[in-house]
Design a protein around this motif. Structure first.
Motif, short mmCIF file in Angstrom:
data_model
loop_
_atom_site.label_atom_id
_atom_site.label_comp_id
_atom_site.label_asym_id
_atom_site.label_seq_id
_atom_site.Cartn_x
_atom_site.Cartn_y
_atom_site.Cartn_z
N LEU A 15 2.30 11.26 -22.86
CA LEU A 15 2.92 11.40 -24.17
C LEU A 15 2.10 10.70 -25.24
O LEU A 15 1.85 11.24 -26.33
CB LEU A 15 4.34 10.85 -24.13
N ILE A 16 1.63 9.49 -24.96
CA ILE A 16 0.86 8.74 -25.95
C ILE A 16 -0.53 9.34 -26.13
O ILE A 16 -1.04 9.43 -27.24
CB ILE A 16 0.78 7.26 -25.54
N THR A 20 2.47 14.54 -28.50
CA THR A 20 3.76 15.22 -28.67
C THR A 20 4.38 15.50 -27.31
O THR A 20 3.69 15.57 -26.29
CB THR A 20 3.60 16.55 -29.42
N PHE A 21 5.70 15.72 -27.32
CA PHE A 21 6.41 16.02 -26.08
C PHE A 21 5.94 17.37 -25.51
O PHE A 21 5.83 17.53 -24.29
CB PHE A 21 7.92 16.05 -26.35
N SER A 36 11.16 14.29 -22.37
CA SER A 36 12.10 13.52 -23.17
C SER A 36 13.08 12.76 -22.29
O SER A 36 13.39 11.58 -22.54
CB SER A 36 12.84 14.44 -24.12
N VAL A 51 9.18 4.50 -27.82
CA VAL A 51 8.36 5.33 -28.71
C VAL A 51 9.17 5.73 -29.93
O VAL A 51 10.38 5.87 -29.88
CB VAL A 51 7.83 6.61 -27.99
N GLN A 52 8.46 5.87 -31.02
CA GLN A 52 9.04 6.45 -32.23
C GLN A 52 8.82 7.95 -32.19
O GLN A 52 7.71 8.42 -31.98
CB GLN A 52 8.38 5.86 -33.48
N ARG A 53 9.92 8.70 -32.38
CA ARG A 53 9.85 10.16 -32.26
C ARG A 53 9.27 10.78 -33.53
O ARG A 53 9.91 11.51 -34.26
CB ARG A 53 11.23 10.72 -31.97
N THR A 54 8.03 10.44 -33.81
CA THR A 54 7.30 11.01 -34.93
C THR A 54 6.32 12.03 -34.39
O THR A 54 6.28 12.31 -33.19
CB THR A 54 6.56 9.91 -35.71
N SER A 55 5.51 12.60 -35.25
CA SER A 55 4.48 13.53 -34.81
C SER A 55 3.14 13.12 -35.42
O SER A 55 2.92 13.31 -36.62
CB SER A 55 4.83 14.96 -35.23
N VAL A 57 3.77 10.94 -31.71
CA VAL A 57 4.65 9.83 -31.37
C VAL A 57 3.88 8.51 -31.49
O VAL A 57 2.66 8.47 -31.32
CB VAL A 57 5.22 9.97 -29.95
#
Length: 299
Positions: A15-16, A20-21, A36, A51-55, A57
């Protein structure tokens, strides 16, 4: 706190690294919902948001701790698999993440990796960062080791000296005739080439030899090769690694502005304090190449 599973740790790494997911799901051959759910389960078991759910992340401080653990587990797993194979071919290349400053990357660092990559079937994920800022990547868990100018070890890391990278202030003869007819006293008004807004080498040289930072126009050129080329083309003066300018000084393409006063930057190798044959081999290769290409640190 419950223990994380290997699937969960692999999911956090993916993910990192992918951001993105959806991209992590494609790498892991699962659905984005499954990614998720695994991350949510990790957060529930740790009692922390990871994690912060940004785009893309972003890691939280707690997530950085877990990511570092995930990468350490991955490295130890690779060491164990290879030890059990009794010198047979590796099932898959191992990814080693490292941070290195642009000038080292452009001059000597890749030579350290070439041999060890072939011998041990390694792949590398290199993060280019200023030598004063690579330490932040170590703290975050983004990299396993880094070339840094910081000699003080941070928790969970060990520091080894590499040597001094020597820089020389240079300009073309035509630039010197136009902008510096009376010598270095005019340097603060002459156009200068700067790597980026974190680059302090030129200002440090100015403070030492002109008494103050320059106020002249600056060219920001954030790649080491193009930085050196910009100086050689006469866009401005700059402070270059001697590996990128000694030949040009010798053939007259560049003039050294203060031959008796080179700028030395001490470099250190900071790595995880972890017993790992693979990381040990990479560290040994970096030390050996540095001993050939850098000047020794004062005793």
């Amino acid at each position: 706190m419950q223990r994380f599973t290997l699937d969960q740790l692999e999911t956090l790494r993916a993910l990192i690294e992918d951001g993105t997911f959806e991209k992590a799901a494609r790498r892991l051959h699962v659905t984005a919902s499954a990614v998720s759910q695994r991350v949510k389960a990790m957060e529930q078991s740790s009692g922390r948001v990871l994690v912060q759910r940004t785009s893309p992340v972003l890691l939280t401080p707690a997530g950085a701790v877990v990511l570092r653990y995930a990468r350490q587990v991955e490295l130890l797993e690779a060491d164990t698999e290879r030890a059990l194979q009794e010198d047979g071919p590796a099932d898959r290349p191992v990814l080693i993440s490292l941070a290195v400053n642009a000038d080292s990357l452009a001059t000597w660092f890749l030579g350290a990796l070439a041999g060890v990559a072939a011998d041990l079937d390694l792949t590398f994920d290199l993060h280019r960062e200023d030598q004063e800022h690579t330490i932040s990547l170590l703290r975050s868990g983004a990299v396993m080791a880094a070339v840094t100018s910081n000699r003080d070890s941070i928790q969970g890391r060990v520091t080894e000296p590499l040597g001094r990278m020597r820089y020389r202030a240079v300009a073309t003869p035509a630039f010197v005739r136009r902008w510096l007819p009376t010598g270095l006293d005019a340097l603060s008004a002459a156009p200068v080439v700067t790597f980026d807004r974190n680059d302090d080498l030129q200002d440090a040289f100015l403070r030492a030899h002109a008494g103050r930072p320059g106020e002249a126009p600056r060219h920001f050129i954030p790649t080491s090769h193009d930085f050196a080329r910009a100086v050689l083309l006469g866009l401005g003066w700059g402070v270059l690694p001697e590996q990128q300018c000694l030949a040009e000084i010798a053939d007259g393409s560049l003039v050294e502005l203060a031959a008796a006063h080179p700028v030395d930057v001490p470099l250190y190798w900071q790595r995880w304090n972890l017993s790992s044959p693979l990381l040990d081999a990479v560290s040994a290769a970096v030390r050996a190449e540095a001993s050939r290409e850098l000047r020794p640190l004062p005793g």
